[in-house]
Design a protein around this motif. Structure first.
Motif, PDB file in Angstrom:
ATOM      1  N   LEU A   1       2.518   6.151  -2.885  1.00  0.00           N
ATOM      2  CA  LEU A   1       3.563   7.007  -3.447  1.00  0.00           C
ATOM      3  C   LEU A   1       3.398   7.151  -4.956  1.00  0.00           C
ATOM      4  N   ALA A   2       3.023   6.059  -5.631  1.00  0.00           N
ATOM      5  CA  ALA A   2       2.799   6.119  -7.073  1.00  0.00           C
ATOM      6  C   ALA A   2       1.612   7.028  -7.390  1.00  0.00           C
ATOM      7  N   ASP A   3       0.554   6.946  -6.588  1.00  0.00           N
ATOM      8  CA  ASP A   3      -0.604   7.824  -6.789  1.00  0.00           C
ATOM      9  C   ASP A   3      -0.212   9.290  -6.621  1.00  0.00           C
ATOM     10  N   ALA A   4       0.583   9.580  -5.597  1.00  0.00           N
ATOM     11  CA  ALA A   4       1.010  10.960  -5.360  1.00  0.00           C
ATOM     12  C   ALA A   4       1.866  11.458  -6.521  1.00  0.00           C
ATOM     13  N   GLN A   5       2.714  10.596  -7.049  1.00  0.00           N
ATOM     14  CA  GLN A   5       3.552  10.978  -8.184  1.00  0.00           C
ATOM     15  C   GLN A   5       2.684  11.255  -9.413  1.00  0.00           C
ATOM     16  N   GLU A   6       1.672  10.438  -9.609  1.00  0.00           N
ATOM     17  CA  GLU A   6       0.774  10.634 -10.748  1.00  0.00           C
ATOM     18  C   GLU A   6       0.011  11.948 -10.621  1.00  0.00           C
ATOM     19  N   VAL A   7      -0.450  12.263  -9.438  1.00  0.00           N
ATOM     20  CA  VAL A   7      -1.137  13.538  -9.206  1.00  0.00           C
ATOM     21  C   VAL A   7      -0.196  14.695  -9.536  1.00  0.00           C
ATOM     22  N   GLY A   8       1.054  14.583  -9.125  1.00  0.00           N
ATOM     23  CA  GLY A   8       2.032  15.623  -9.426  1.00  0.00           C
ATOM     24  C   GLY A   8       2.241  15.804 -10.917  1.00  0.00           C
ATOM     25  N   MET A   9       2.301  14.690 -11.646  1.00  0.00           N
ATOM     26  CA  MET A   9       2.486  14.774 -13.098  1.00  0.00           C
ATOM     27  C   MET A   9       1.280  15.434 -13.762  1.00  0.00           C
ATOM     28  N   VAL A  10       0.077  15.099 -13.309  1.00  0.00           N
ATOM     29  CA  VAL A  10      -1.132  15.716 -13.863  1.00  0.00           C
ATOM     30  C   VAL A  10      -1.140  17.207 -13.555  1.00  0.00           C
ATOM     31  N   ASP A  11      -0.793  17.574 -12.333  1.00  0.00           N
ATOM     32  CA  ASP A  11      -0.716  18.998 -11.976  1.00  0.00           C
ATOM     33  C   ASP A  11       0.286  19.725 -12.855  1.00  0.00           C
ATOM     34  N   ASP A  12       1.432  19.106 -13.101  1.00  0.00           N
ATOM     35  CA  ASP A  12       2.445  19.724 -13.976  1.00  0.00           C
ATOM     36  C   ASP A  12       1.870  19.966 -15.368  1.00  0.00           C
TER      37      ASP A  12
ATOM     38  N   LEU B   1       0.816  -1.215   0.000  1.00  0.00           N
ATOM     39  CA  LEU B   1       0.000   0.000   0.000  1.00  0.00           C
ATOM     40  C   LEU B   1       0.845   1.258   0.000  1.00  0.00           C
ATOM     41  N   GLU B   2       2.007   1.214   0.629  1.00  0.00           N
ATOM     42  CA  GLU B   2       2.868   2.396   0.673  1.00  0.00           C
ATOM     43  C   GLU B   2       3.352   2.750  -0.734  1.00  0.00           C
ATOM     44  N   SER B   3       3.806   1.762  -1.465  1.00  0.00           N
ATOM     45  CA  SER B   3       4.266   2.027  -2.830  1.00  0.00           C
ATOM     46  C   SER B   3       3.128   2.513  -3.709  1.00  0.00           C
ATOM     47  N   ALA B   4       1.951   1.916  -3.547  1.00  0.00           N
ATOM     48  CA  ALA B   4       0.789   2.349  -4.327  1.00  0.00           C
ATOM     49  C   ALA B   4       0.446   3.798  -4.016  1.00  0.00           C
TER      50      ALA B   4
END
Length: 85
Positions: free
Chosen positions: A64-75, A59-62
């Motif tokens: 972190l991956a979700d947070a990274q994806e949100v960051g990419m969408v925001d970018d 769940l931790e990796s999932a």
């Protein structure tokens, strides 16, 4: 609803519990009730975490991956780091 029970504790345990209860402004009974409830919840959460681990879920990796994806969408959408809410 409360139940009256008779319990035995070492002198050291009771002395420490009384100090903690007094520091928190609680009766000894209220402090012991809270301590027992917190211990029970820790046991439940620990058992859940162990079951998740045995199931092979990361769940931790999932997360972190979700947070990274949100960051990419925001970018892409806003041209920069996520904005504060």
């Amino acid at each position: 609803m409360t139940a009256k029970v008779t319990l035995s504790f070492s002198d050291e345990t009771i002395a420490e519990a009384r100090q903690f209860a007094k520091r928190e402004g609680l009766s000894l009974s209220a402090w012991m009730d809270q301590a027992a409830r917190e211990k029970a919840l820790r046991e439940v959460f620990a058992a859940h975490a162990a079951a998740v681990g045995r199931a092979g879920l990361d769940l931790e990796s999932a997360s972190l991956a979700d947070a990274q994806e949100v960051g990419m969408v925001d970018d892409l959408l806003f041209g920069g780091p996520p904005r504060a809410a």
